[in-house]
Design an enzyme around this catalytic site. Structure first.
Site, PDB file in Angstrom:
ATOM      1  N   ILE A 166       0.814  -1.214   0.000  1.00  0.00           N
ATOM      2  CA  ILE A 166       0.000   0.000   0.000  1.00  0.00           C
ATOM      3  C   ILE A 166       0.849   1.267   0.000  1.00  0.00           C
ATOM      4  CG2 ILE A 166      -2.023  -1.062   1.074  1.00  0.00           C
ATOM      5  CD1 ILE A 166      -1.091   0.005   3.766  1.00  0.00           C
ATOM      6  N   GLY A 167       2.160   1.113   0.016  1.00  0.00           N
ATOM      7  CA  GLY A 167       3.028   2.286  -0.008  1.00  0.00           C
ATOM      8  C   GLY A 167       4.478   1.879  -0.151  1.00  0.00           C
ATOM      9  N   ARG A 168       5.295   2.818  -0.592  1.00  0.00           N
ATOM     10  CA  ARG A 168       6.723   2.535  -0.762  1.00  0.00           C
ATOM     11  C   ARG A 168       7.521   3.783  -0.430  1.00  0.00           C
ATOM     12  NH1 ARG A 168      10.081  -1.272  -2.646  1.00  0.00           N
ATOM     13  NH2 ARG A 168       8.288  -2.678  -2.849  1.00  0.00           N
ATOM     14  N   ARG A 204      11.805   5.285   0.861  1.00  0.00           N
ATOM     15  CA  ARG A 204      13.222   5.234   0.488  1.00  0.00           C
ATOM     16  C   ARG A 204      13.870   3.909   0.860  1.00  0.00           C
ATOM     17  NH1 ARG A 204      18.063   8.300   2.893  1.00  0.00           N
ATOM     18  NH2 ARG A 204      16.662   8.757   4.623  1.00  0.00           N
ATOM     19  N   PHE A 205      13.455   3.306   1.986  1.00  0.00           N
ATOM     20  CA  PHE A 205      14.130   2.114   2.463  1.00  0.00           C
ATOM     21  C   PHE A 205      13.329   0.823   2.317  1.00  0.00           C
ATOM     22  CE2 PHE A 205      16.053   5.344   5.498  1.00  0.00           C
ATOM     23  CZ  PHE A 205      17.181   5.525   4.718  1.00  0.00           C
ATOM     24  N   VAL A 217       5.405  -0.640   2.516  1.00  0.00           N
ATOM     25  CA  VAL A 217       4.375  -0.816   3.533  1.00  0.00           C
ATOM     26  C   VAL A 217       3.290  -1.718   2.958  1.00  0.00           C
ATOM     27  CG1 VAL A 217       2.701   0.335   5.031  1.00  0.00           C
ATOM     28  CG2 VAL A 217       4.863   1.482   4.466  1.00  0.00           C
ATOM     29  N   ASP A 247      10.761  16.208  11.192  1.00  0.00           N
ATOM     30  CA  ASP A 247      10.413  16.123   9.765  1.00  0.00           C
ATOM     31  C   ASP A 247       8.908  16.279   9.594  1.00  0.00           C
ATOM     32  OD1 ASP A 247      10.876  15.961   7.047  1.00  0.00           O
ATOM     33  OD2 ASP A 247      10.926  13.757   7.002  1.00  0.00           O
TER      34      ASP A 247
END
Length: 282
Positions: A15-17, A19-20, A23, A136
């Site tokens: 459901i998500g991507r 930098r490392f 998800v 952040d």
């Protein structure tokens, strides 16, 4: 995937991507409850700073999230030879960046923006009381769960500053949102989050960032100048109370910059975005 992780959870679709890593949606094999699992591929952690960022996230998030309803909670952590995995609240209501982008540059209404700011600053106030600075704060890290509740996420850049007044160092964060004392390489405190949150508020109400440039260097130069303006063509319909709060948050003088607690007491926040003036502000 970790054998222990897949024993406890059924792993669903991505459901998500980031930098490392990625998800995934996941489901508890015991209860059927739905969560998200963030899997970080260790091969992407190229240096000590990246490894420190990944290792710190679970620890700092647990400190910040306990009893803090507006922070994404971590429910379990797993590690194998190739990856680390954090099982967290599923926030499938999108993020604040999506909501701003959906307006295609049109400003968010003051009442809607005030609701976002109140929840975000409540989360930061609790974090700061516990000695955690997020470092952040930006729309991408402000998520919403299925019920529409705001959840502050991604504590990979966060730092524990301990006793009040203990300084932090290091240039971290995202250029448009980072505070000038960070850019300048000076010691700094938790009020860097207040500056960043003020930038988020400015973008919600104006649709543009206050400090920008074609390169990171140009953005940092603008941040260091800190020349905060409210162009009439963009902010002509925004209340004096909202502008007053932004000035107090996006303030170069850290000693005069509001704390998270002071933001929560500002009339624009306490009135739900309906205050038009700040005559009673002390």
């Amino acid at each position: 995937m970790s054998e222990r992780l897949t024993r406890d959870y059924h792993i669903g679709e991505e459901i998500g991507r980031g930098r490392f890593g990625a998800v995934y949606r996941c489901y508890s094999r015991d209860t059927g409850e739905v969560f998200a699992v963030k899997s970080v591929d260790k091969t992407y952690l190229n240096d000590a700073e990246d490894r420190d960022c990944a290792e710190r996230e679970a620890k700092v998030t647990q400190i910040a999230a306990a009893g803090n309803p507006n922070v994404v909670q971590i429910h379990a952590a797993y590690e194998d030879e190739s990856s680390t995995h954090l099982v967290m609240d599923l926030c499938d209501g999108g993020d604040l960046f999506d909501r701003i982008a959906a307006g295609e540059g049109a400003p968010m209404g003051e009442e809607d923006a005030a609701a976002v700011m109140a929840a975000m600053m409540e989360a930061l106030w609790i974090c700061h009381r516990r000695g955690v600075a997020h470092r952040d704060v930006k729309p991408d890290n402000v998520l919403f769960d299925g019920e529409g509740r705001l959840r502050l996420a991604d504590f990979g850049s966060a730092e524990c500053f301990g006793e009040e007044g203990t300084a932090m160092r290091g240039v971290v964060g995202t250029p448009c949102y980072v505070a000038p004392e960070v850019v300048a390489g000076r010691d700094y405190g938790e009020k860097v989050d207040v500056w960043s949150a003020g930038i988020v508020m400015y973008i919600m109400l104006g649709g543009i960032p206050p400090f920008y440039g074609e390169t990171v260097e140009e953005i940092f130069d603008a941040v260091l100048r800190g020349n905060l303006r409210f162009p009439t063509r963009v902010f002509g319909g925004i209340s004096p109370a909202a502008k007053d709060l932004m000035r107090r948050m996006i303030c170069k003088d850290v000693s005069r910059r509001f704390s998270a607690e002071q933001v929560l007491r500002h009339p624009w926040i306490t009135s739900g975005g309906s205050a038009t003036c700040v005559a009673n502000l002390t």
